[in-house]
Design an enzyme around this catalytic site. Structure first.
Site, PDB file in Angstrom:
ATOM      1  N   GLU A  96     103.161 -11.728  47.108  1.00 50.29           N
ATOM      2  CA  GLU A  96     103.940 -10.878  46.207  1.00 50.29           C
ATOM      3  C   GLU A  96     103.175  -9.583  46.009  1.00 50.29           C
ATOM      4  O   GLU A  96     102.041  -9.578  45.539  1.00 50.29           O
ATOM      5  CB  GLU A  96     104.215 -11.567  44.872  1.00 50.29           C
ATOM      6  CG  GLU A  96     105.221 -10.810  43.993  1.00 50.29           C
ATOM      7  CD  GLU A  96     106.571 -10.571  44.684  1.00 50.29           C
ATOM      8  OE1 GLU A  96     106.890 -11.264  45.671  1.00 50.29           O
ATOM      9  OE2 GLU A  96     107.278  -9.661  44.247  1.00 50.29           O
ATOM     10  N   GLU A 141     107.519   0.051  45.990  1.00 47.68           N
ATOM     11  CA  GLU A 141     106.400  -0.559  46.726  1.00 47.68           C
ATOM     12  C   GLU A 141     106.638  -0.495  48.238  1.00 47.68           C
ATOM     13  O   GLU A 141     105.691  -0.395  49.019  1.00 47.68           O
ATOM     14  CB  GLU A 141     106.185  -1.995  46.234  1.00 47.68           C
ATOM     15  CG  GLU A 141     105.679  -2.032  44.785  1.00 47.68           C
ATOM     16  CD  GLU A 141     106.037  -3.294  44.019  1.00 47.68           C
ATOM     17  OE1 GLU A 141     105.843  -3.324  42.795  1.00 47.68           O
ATOM     18  OE2 GLU A 141     106.504  -4.265  44.645  1.00 47.68           O
ATOM     19  N   ASP A 185     108.887 -10.747  40.168  1.00 47.89           N
ATOM     20  CA  ASP A 185     108.147 -11.971  40.533  1.00 47.89           C
ATOM     21  C   ASP A 185     109.115 -13.150  40.577  1.00 47.89           C
ATOM     22  O   ASP A 185     109.056 -13.997  41.471  1.00 47.89           O
ATOM     23  CB  ASP A 185     107.063 -12.264  39.484  1.00 47.89           C
ATOM     24  CG  ASP A 185     106.089 -11.102  39.302  1.00 47.89           C
ATOM     25  OD1 ASP A 185     105.452 -11.020  38.231  1.00 47.89           O
ATOM     26  OD2 ASP A 185     105.991 -10.263  40.218  1.00 47.89           O
TER      27      ASP A 185
HETATM   28  N1  ADP Z   1     118.483  -5.706  33.945  1.00 49.30           N
HETATM   29  C1  ADP Z   1     118.222  -6.348  35.095  1.00 49.30           C
HETATM   30  N2  ADP Z   1     119.038  -7.344  35.513  1.00 49.30           N
HETATM   31  C2  ADP Z   1     118.775  -7.986  36.677  1.00 49.30           C
HETATM   32  N3  ADP Z   1     117.754  -7.685  37.507  1.00 49.30           N
HETATM   33  C3  ADP Z   1     116.934  -6.697  37.119  1.00 49.30           C
HETATM   34  C4  ADP Z   1     117.100  -5.987  35.906  1.00 49.30           C
HETATM   35  N4  ADP Z   1     116.111  -5.053  35.800  1.00 49.30           N
HETATM   36  C5  ADP Z   1     115.334  -5.194  36.914  1.00 49.30           C
HETATM   37  N5  ADP Z   1     115.852  -6.168  37.703  1.00 49.30           N
HETATM   38  C6  ADP Z   1     115.319  -6.601  38.987  1.00 49.30           C
HETATM   39  O1  ADP Z   1     113.921  -6.811  38.821  1.00 49.30           O
HETATM   40  C7  ADP Z   1     113.217  -6.060  39.797  1.00 49.30           C
HETATM   41  C8  ADP Z   1     111.876  -5.590  39.212  1.00 49.30           C
HETATM   42  O2  ADP Z   1     110.939  -5.836  40.225  1.00 49.30           O
HETATM   43  P1  ADP Z   1     109.402  -5.410  40.032  1.00 49.30           P
HETATM   44  O3  ADP Z   1     109.345  -3.970  39.786  1.00 49.30           O
HETATM   45  O4  ADP Z   1     108.705  -5.972  41.224  1.00 49.30           O
HETATM   46  O5  ADP Z   1     109.046  -6.173  38.691  1.00 49.30           O
HETATM   47  P2  ADP Z   1     107.800  -7.132  38.386  1.00 49.30           P
HETATM   48  O6  ADP Z   1     106.813  -6.886  39.474  1.00 49.30           O
HETATM   49  O7  ADP Z   1     107.347  -6.725  37.019  1.00 49.30           O
HETATM   50  O8  ADP Z   1     108.302  -8.527  38.413  1.00 49.30           O
HETATM   51  C9  ADP Z   1     114.105  -4.889  40.146  1.00 49.30           C
HETATM   52  O9  ADP Z   1     113.815  -4.429  41.467  1.00 49.30           O
HETATM   53  C10 ADP Z   1     115.494  -5.511  40.051  1.00 49.30           C
HETATM   54  O10 ADP Z   1     115.828  -6.127  41.292  1.00 49.30           O
HETATM   55  O1  F6P Z   2      97.368  -6.611  38.494  1.00 53.49           O
HETATM   56  P1  F6P Z   2      97.243  -7.515  37.311  1.00 53.49           P
HETATM   57  O2  F6P Z   2      96.312  -7.024  36.243  1.00 53.49           O
HETATM   58  O3  F6P Z   2      97.052  -8.944  37.704  1.00 53.49           O
HETATM   59  O4  F6P Z   2      98.682  -7.453  36.543  1.00 53.49           O
HETATM   60  C1  F6P Z   2      99.854  -7.916  37.122  1.00 53.49           C
HETATM   61  C2  F6P Z   2     100.998  -7.449  36.226  1.00 53.49           C
HETATM   62  O5  F6P Z   2     102.169  -7.616  37.006  1.00 53.49           O
HETATM   63  C3  F6P Z   2     102.984  -8.594  36.384  1.00 53.49           C
HETATM   64  O6  F6P Z   2     102.670  -9.861  36.919  1.00 53.49           O
HETATM   65  C4  F6P Z   2     104.447  -8.288  36.698  1.00 53.49           C
HETATM   66  O7  F6P Z   2     104.642  -8.379  38.076  1.00 53.49           O
HETATM   67  C5  F6P Z   2     102.662  -8.533  34.903  1.00 53.49           C
HETATM   68  O8  F6P Z   2     103.013  -9.715  34.227  1.00 53.49           O
HETATM   69  C6  F6P Z   2     101.166  -8.299  34.939  1.00 53.49           C
HETATM   70  O9  F6P Z   2     100.708  -7.630  33.775  1.00 53.49           O
HETATM   71 MG    MG Z   3     106.874  -6.813  41.416  1.00 52.46          MG
END
Ligand code: ADP
Ligand code: F6P
Ligand code: MG
EC number: 2.7.1.146
Length: 491
Positions: free
Chosen positions: A282, A313, A471
């Site tokens: 991931e 990304e 994630d």
């Molecule tokens: N309101 C929403 N409803 C459904 N899916 C969402 C919403 N907001 C974001 N997402 C999904 O979540 C993804 C966020 O991915 P990412 O930026 O990798 O988040 P993280 O790494 O914090 O999990 C977005 O690309 C989209 O596909």
């Molecule tokens: O790079 P780090 O410090 O492990 O943080 C990862 C961050 O990305 C997330 O896992 C979201 O993808 C957050 O929950 C977290 O704070």
């Molecule tokens: Mg992500």
């Protein structure tokens, strides 16, 4: 397919995965987990913080684009940049100063499991997978408390030369302290006034301030490392993340090379007793371009089957792999951005010798798959539809506590903007002679040297928060792909 036909296809996808998910024996998850201190920014909050610093300096810092947070000015500069674009970002901080300043001046709303490995372990355990084995190199008692207490979520622990699988609460080490990240969530429509400017946030998103204390190492203890083949024997797939915390140099003279080597070695150890194990990484926002390039070229390339990442990304990965033009066209808000996103994903699939690359974007997912992927495109489409349902449920409810919770996602509307976006990609693919309109409409496209799955995603208008949804998307899709592979073996 129109939206009502996609709705029906979503139900089929959910039911197909619900039938197969119990085929998955074990998933191994490592490395990063932390405590997420979540703050939902409201009207006036940013203006209050700006009054505590020199606004002209913030304006200057916005131009210099700080890639790490050393001061409140750095923090406010990157927060304003993220809010203006509505883009997700993760910025490292190497001191506790900003944590103290934010604690004194912002106060967080909620402390929750954070870190890809932490979030994904809890999600998979709550999905009633047979067994989730989580490995966190710095598992403190406080961090252990954020793991769900469930018999199917265990952590390796070596005692008298033997490896045991224990509940995280029994495997933790009281010498370790919790790692706390700040998550600043901001909502679409929030207006912020600073200097002569006014920002209106274009979409819900979050800024992550990633604490990087000096003791952080993305590595496994020698004891765990030696026992990986034994553990890997019964594991169907591994989900690895956290490499973004590898530094170029360390105080003890070690460099990123040592930790890249150990990361590749750990993957080799997992494959030793189980060459069929499927490895997913991931990805995340990585400010250090040198480390970003090393992760992609030295860890992912040739060693990893599956990669999950968001649109920004993809652009960042293309940038460090030499596709600067394509990277730029992925993120500029133009008509053909989705076409560049697809073309970029194809390049990453081949450059990094992946089996699948799953890109999640707000409103649609694109998954480019190599011709040797063991599951067929319909099963693969099921996994994406299941992932979107799970993500929508998490966005709606704020978390997934049971497999049953996932169903709530089926009532979340399919994004019409997502449909419009993928129509553009469809027109391009048909024009290029890569598929006929019918195949495109069904979301499954088989070309000569790769297959493509494209779905419109379900989007929650007012999500509880956004951190960790990506994630959730990647992990639930990967678990569903493993379920598809296991069901093939059982047939
Ligand atoms: N309101 C929403 N409803 C459904 N899916 C969402 C919403 N907001 C974001 N997402 C999904 O979540 C993804 C966020 O991915 P990412 O930026 O990798 O988040 P993280 O790494 O914090 O999990 C977005 O690309 C989209 O596909
Ligand atoms: O790079 P780090 O410090 O492990 O943080 C990862 C961050 O990305 C997330 O896992 C979201 O993808 C957050 O929950 C977290 O704070
Ligand atoms: Mg992500």
């Amino acid at each position: 397919m129109d939206i009502s036909e996609w709705d029906k296809r979503y139900i089929e996808g959910y039911e197909s995965v619900a039938r197969n998910i119990s085929c998955v024996n074990r998933i191994f998850v490592a490395y990063n987990s932390n405590v997420d201190a979540i703050k939902h920014i409201g009207p006036g909050d940013v203006e209050n913080l700006l009054r505590k610093v020199d606004v002209d300096t913030v304006q200057q810092r916005i131009f210099s684009y700080p890639r790490q947070i050393d001061s409140p000015v750095d923090f406010l500069a990157r927060l304003l940049i993220a809010m203006k674009d509505g883009k997700a970002a993760e910025i490292p901080t190497y001191s506790t100063d900003i944590h103290e300043w934010l604690t004194d001046n912002l106060v967080f709303d909620e402390a929750r499991m954070g870190g890809q490995a932490g979030i994904i372990s809890n999600l998979l355990a709550n999905m009633d997978l047979n067994k989730v084995i989580a490995y966190i190199p710095w598992l403190s008692p406080e961090q252990a408390d954020y793991f769900v207490s469930s018999p199917n979520l265990l952590h390796p622990f070596v005692r008298q030369g033997r490896m045991e699988l224990l509940p995280p609460a029994e495997a933790c080490n009281s010498d370790y302290k919790a790692k706390v990240n700040w998550i600043i969530e901001f909502n679409k429509g929030l207006s912020v006034k600073y200097a002569e400017d006014r920002i209106i946030v274009p979409r819900n998103n979050r800024l992550i301030i990633s604490s990087r204390p000096p003791w952080i190492r993305i590595d496994m203890s020698d004891e765990i490392y030696e026992h990986l083949p034994e553990m890997g024997r019964t594991v169907d797939g591994a989900i690895l993340s956290g490499y973004q915390m590898i530094k170029e140099e360390y105080e003890d003279g070690k460099t990123y090379r040592d930790y890249v080597e150990r990361a590749v070695g750990a993957i080799g150890q997992l494959k030793k007793a189980n060459p069929d194990i499927c490895i997913h990484v991931e990805f995340t926002s990585i400010q250090n371009k040198f480390i970003r390039s090393a992760i992609l070229n030295d860890i992912v390339r040739n060693h990893v089957h599956s990669l999950g990442l968001d649109t920004v990304e993809v652009a960042n990965a293309l940038n460090v792999l030499g596709y600067e033009e394509l990277a730029y066209s992925v993120i500029k808000k133009e008509e053909d951005a989705i076409v560049s996103l697809y073309e970029g994903a194809v390049r990453l699939l081949h450059e990094l010798k992946l089996q699948r690359i799953h890109v999640h974007s707000l409103g649609f997912y694109i998954c480019v798959v190599s011709k040797d992927c063991p599951i067929d495109v319909e099963q693969h489409l099921d996994s994406l539809l299941f992932a979107s349902t799970t993500a929508a449920s998490r966005a709606l409810l704020g978390g997934i506590k049971s497999f049953e919770d996932i169903k709530a996602g089926l009532d979340v509307p399919i994004s019409t903007q997502g449909m419009d976006q993928i129509e553009k990609l469809g027109a391009y693919l048909v024009r290029q002679g890569k598929c006929n309109l019918e195949d495109f409409e069904n979301g499954c496209i088989c070309t000569r040297n790769h297959d493509i799955l494209i779905i419109p995603a379900r989007v929650v208008d007012h999500p509880v928060d956004t951190v960790g949804i990506g994630d959730t998307i990647s992990a639930s899709a990967f678990a569903a792909v493993l379920a598809g592979m296991c069901s093939l073996r059982e047939d």
